[in-house]
Design a protein around this motif. Sequence first.
Motif, PDB file in Angstrom:
ATOM      1  N   SER A   1       7.486   4.199   1.595  1.00  0.00           N
ATOM      2  CA  SER A   1       7.743   3.671   0.699  1.00  0.00           C
ATOM      3  C   SER A   1       8.452   2.626  -0.375  1.00  0.00           C
ATOM      4  O   SER A   1       7.427   2.651  -1.293  1.00  0.00           O
ATOM      5  CB  SER A   1       9.141   4.193   0.771  1.00  0.00           C
ATOM      6  OG  SER A   1       9.507   5.672   1.091  1.00  0.00           O
TER       7      SER A   1
ATOM      8  N   VAL B   1       4.426   1.652  -1.508  1.00  0.00           N
ATOM      9  CA  VAL B   1       4.039   2.453  -2.206  1.00  0.00           C
ATOM     10  C   VAL B   1       3.852   1.960  -3.440  1.00  0.00           C
ATOM     11  O   VAL B   1       4.652   1.438  -4.021  1.00  0.00           O
ATOM     12  CB  VAL B   1       4.334   3.329  -1.809  1.00  0.00           C
ATOM     13  CG1 VAL B   1       3.885   4.636  -3.406  1.00  0.00           C
ATOM     14  CG2 VAL B   1       2.942   4.481  -0.917  1.00  0.00           C
ATOM     15  N   THR B   2       5.429   1.446  -3.577  1.00  0.00           N
ATOM     16  CA  THR B   2       6.453   0.962  -4.898  1.00  0.00           C
ATOM     17  C   THR B   2       5.763   0.318  -4.963  1.00  0.00           C
ATOM     18  O   THR B   2       5.400  -0.552  -5.958  1.00  0.00           O
ATOM     19  CB  THR B   2       7.568   0.939  -4.301  1.00  0.00           C
ATOM     20  OG1 THR B   2       8.607   2.331  -4.109  1.00  0.00           O
ATOM     21  CG2 THR B   2       8.234   0.529  -5.915  1.00  0.00           C
ATOM     22  N   GLN B   3       5.902  -1.421  -3.572  1.00  0.00           N
ATOM     23  CA  GLN B   3       4.735  -2.537  -4.338  1.00  0.00           C
ATOM     24  C   GLN B   3       3.509  -2.490  -4.647  1.00  0.00           C
ATOM     25  O   GLN B   3       3.406  -2.630  -5.437  1.00  0.00           O
ATOM     26  CB  GLN B   3       4.776  -3.600  -3.189  1.00  0.00           C
ATOM     27  CG  GLN B   3       6.660  -3.929  -2.346  1.00  0.00           C
ATOM     28  CD  GLN B   3       6.111  -4.734  -1.825  1.00  0.00           C
ATOM     29  OE1 GLN B   3       5.392  -5.259  -0.513  1.00  0.00           O
ATOM     30  NE2 GLN B   3       7.668  -4.786  -0.971  1.00  0.00           N
ATOM     31  N   ALA B   4       2.393  -1.438  -3.905  1.00  0.00           N
ATOM     32  CA  ALA B   4       0.735  -1.563  -4.661  1.00  0.00           C
ATOM     33  C   ALA B   4       1.693  -0.183  -6.000  1.00  0.00           C
ATOM     34  O   ALA B   4       1.004  -1.303  -7.088  1.00  0.00           O
ATOM     35  CB  ALA B   4       0.420   0.077  -3.897  1.00  0.00           C
ATOM     36  N   ARG B   5       2.208   0.577  -6.202  1.00  0.00           N
ATOM     37  CA  ARG B   5       2.409   0.273  -8.006  1.00  0.00           C
ATOM     38  C   ARG B   5       2.396  -0.603  -8.399  1.00  0.00           C
ATOM     39  O   ARG B   5       1.884  -0.603  -9.739  1.00  0.00           O
ATOM     40  CB  ARG B   5       3.696   1.794  -7.830  1.00  0.00           C
ATOM     41  CG  ARG B   5       3.581   2.466  -9.014  1.00  0.00           C
ATOM     42  CD  ARG B   5       4.307   3.532  -9.700  1.00  0.00           C
ATOM     43  NE  ARG B   5       3.948   4.560  -8.054  1.00  0.00           N
ATOM     44  CZ  ARG B   5       5.626   4.789  -7.296  1.00  0.00           C
ATOM     45  NH1 ARG B   5       5.976   4.384  -7.067  1.00  0.00           N
ATOM     46  NH2 ARG B   5       5.166   5.778  -6.244  1.00  0.00           N
ATOM     47  N   GLN B   6       3.069  -0.791  -8.173  1.00  0.00           N
ATOM     48  CA  GLN B   6       3.538  -2.126  -9.118  1.00  0.00           C
ATOM     49  C   GLN B   6       2.971  -3.357  -9.319  1.00  0.00           C
ATOM     50  O   GLN B   6       1.848  -3.826 -10.186  1.00  0.00           O
ATOM     51  CB  GLN B   6       4.778  -3.351  -9.245  1.00  0.00           C
ATOM     52  CG  GLN B   6       6.494  -2.371  -8.676  1.00  0.00           C
ATOM     53  CD  GLN B   6       7.529  -3.012  -8.528  1.00  0.00           C
ATOM     54  OE1 GLN B   6       7.063  -4.302  -8.013  1.00  0.00           O
ATOM     55  NE2 GLN B   6       8.462  -2.937  -8.432  1.00  0.00           N
ATOM     56  N   ARG B   7       1.875  -3.698  -8.290  1.00  0.00           N
ATOM     57  CA  ARG B   7       1.290  -4.650  -8.880  1.00  0.00           C
ATOM     58  C   ARG B   7      -0.632  -3.803  -9.213  1.00  0.00           C
ATOM     59  O   ARG B   7      -0.918  -4.624  -9.886  1.00  0.00           O
ATOM     60  CB  ARG B   7       0.545  -4.238  -7.247  1.00  0.00           C
ATOM     61  CG  ARG B   7       1.113  -5.715  -6.345  1.00  0.00           C
ATOM     62  CD  ARG B   7       0.627  -6.284  -4.875  1.00  0.00           C
ATOM     63  NE  ARG B   7      -0.065  -4.893  -4.048  1.00  0.00           N
ATOM     64  CZ  ARG B   7       0.582  -5.012  -2.928  1.00  0.00           C
ATOM     65  NH1 ARG B   7       2.045  -4.999  -2.726  1.00  0.00           N
ATOM     66  NH2 ARG B   7       0.149  -3.477  -2.643  1.00  0.00           N
ATOM     67  N   LEU B   8      -0.549  -2.490  -9.068  1.00  0.00           N
ATOM     68  CA  LEU B   8      -1.325  -1.714  -9.441  1.00  0.00           C
ATOM     69  C   LEU B   8      -1.781  -1.440 -11.184  1.00  0.00           C
ATOM     70  O   LEU B   8      -1.955  -2.011 -12.073  1.00  0.00           O
ATOM     71  CB  LEU B   8      -2.250   0.115  -9.502  1.00  0.00           C
ATOM     72  CG  LEU B   8      -2.776   0.680 -10.001  1.00  0.00           C
ATOM     73  CD1 LEU B   8      -4.011   0.498  -9.861  1.00  0.00           C
ATOM     74  CD2 LEU B   8      -2.707   1.612  -9.193  1.00  0.00           C
ATOM     75  N   ARG B   9       0.303  -1.457 -11.424  1.00  0.00           N
ATOM     76  CA  ARG B   9       0.236  -1.996 -13.131  1.00  0.00           C
ATOM     77  C   ARG B   9      -0.009  -3.042 -13.830  1.00  0.00           C
ATOM     78  O   ARG B   9       0.203  -2.817 -15.217  1.00  0.00           O
ATOM     79  CB  ARG B   9       1.975  -1.107 -13.074  1.00  0.00           C
ATOM     80  CG  ARG B   9       2.314  -0.118 -12.996  1.00  0.00           C
ATOM     81  CD  ARG B   9       3.645   0.808 -12.842  1.00  0.00           C
ATOM     82  NE  ARG B   9       4.388   2.080 -12.610  1.00  0.00           N
ATOM     83  CZ  ARG B   9       5.454   2.544 -12.799  1.00  0.00           C
ATOM     84  NH1 ARG B   9       6.208   1.361 -12.637  1.00  0.00           N
ATOM     85  NH2 ARG B   9       5.603   3.919 -12.956  1.00  0.00           N
ATOM     86  N   ARG B  10       0.534  -3.896 -12.627  1.00  0.00           N
ATOM     87  CA  ARG B  10       0.144  -5.204 -13.303  1.00  0.00           C
ATOM     88  C   ARG B  10      -1.465  -6.506 -13.542  1.00  0.00           C
ATOM     89  O   ARG B  10      -1.107  -6.350 -14.827  1.00  0.00           O
ATOM     90  CB  ARG B  10       0.978  -6.351 -12.408  1.00  0.00           C
ATOM     91  CG  ARG B  10       2.078  -6.107 -12.915  1.00  0.00           C
ATOM     92  CD  ARG B  10       2.599  -7.375 -11.848  1.00  0.00           C
ATOM     93  NE  ARG B  10       2.297  -7.733 -10.230  1.00  0.00           N
ATOM     94  CZ  ARG B  10       3.691  -7.063  -9.614  1.00  0.00           C
ATOM     95  NH1 ARG B  10       4.923  -7.155 -10.099  1.00  0.00           N
ATOM     96  NH2 ARG B  10       2.795  -7.384  -7.794  1.00  0.00           N
TER      97      ARG B  10
END
Length: 411
Positions: A274, A277-286
């Motif tokens: 989890s 996934v949160t870190q990946a989502r943040q990287r994707l958003r950035r």
Amino acid sequence: MALETSVEKPAPVRAIANAISGWIDRLGAVWVEGQVAQVNRRPGMATVFLTLRDSVADISVTVTCSRVYYDSLPAPIQDGASVVVHAKPSYYANRGTLSLQAREIRAVGLGELMARIEHRRQLLAAEGLFAAERKRPLPFLPGRIGLVTAPNSAAERDVLDNTTRRWPGVAFEVVHAAMQGPRSAEEVIEGLRRLDRDPSVEVIVIARGGGSFEDLLSFSDEGLLRAVSAARTPVVSAIGHEPDTPLLDLVADLRASTPTDAAKHIVPDVVHESAGVTQARQRLRRAVQVRVDREQQRLDALRSRPALADPRSLVDDRLAELDDHRVRMRRTLGHRLDRAADDVAHHRARARALSPLETLRRGYAVLQDGEGHVRTSVADVGAGETMTVRVADGRLHVTTDHAELLEESDD
């Protein structure tokens, strides 16, 4: 015979040493039982040295054997192994040491079992059952896990509890089997094959808690090892504790040091995943935000250009150029038309100058008789003859009264 010595006639050390060596050499070969305390294989030497210790008393003796014989043993002699040695006592006079020259070494008790297992390991390794290329990777998140273990055992609780704690939604298919005893290997094989036939099971765990060497013998059974090798489903071996190494650990697709460690390998940690996934989502958003900002800057740069800031300016410039071209075209066309008109006028004037009508306009006339024949001489016209006179703007019908011939000088 005993040496005759006295205070006045003592024997030298060499004599005593040689006498002891002779007495010992007369001894025959004996069978000696003991525990191997140390094995010393010195590089480049043709002799292997073993320290054989009594299992009860604190007494040890050195045993020597040829390196060729030692290497030909079915299994290497390990420290702590119980052995029976057929050896001949020998005394080395130069150093005053006693040793046993081994002619035959046999493992007994636990050592014999270890030797058999080692021999089995070598045979199966030669067949390629332990080869790394035969190992199958475990699924990242299996939908259903098969477990072969003893009923109500600590190993079962460890695997189920730790796996469920790491991934709460995991499902298990548990098959109970004896984990030690004469029927252990047979029941484990049956449980393994039952789970392997179930297409929903994606990984199989064989788990047992710690135990003595004898308790874990069934997990070195050749039938079980071949069944694991033939299974289509990846198999995880979770037998005993870290020091325990049955042959099942070698043939399984993955070895877990303990049943608890098996849970760490078969499913991921939901908390860790989890967070990932949160870190990946943040990287994707950035990354998306950076991409959008970069494209917005490019768009702003394009919009700031004159062509996009005021598109009508390009049209106005082209309209002005079009008006200039139109004026130049009209002027050029007018000049060409004027020159063409002058040329036409000149050609017309030249054509008119050559026309008979222009001659008539200059005062000349054409005399024709009634039949239209042109009369060019007075000799051809008689008195009272009707004639037609063609002038510039019409015809005159006349009747001749008389004709007068002019002299050449009167022209």
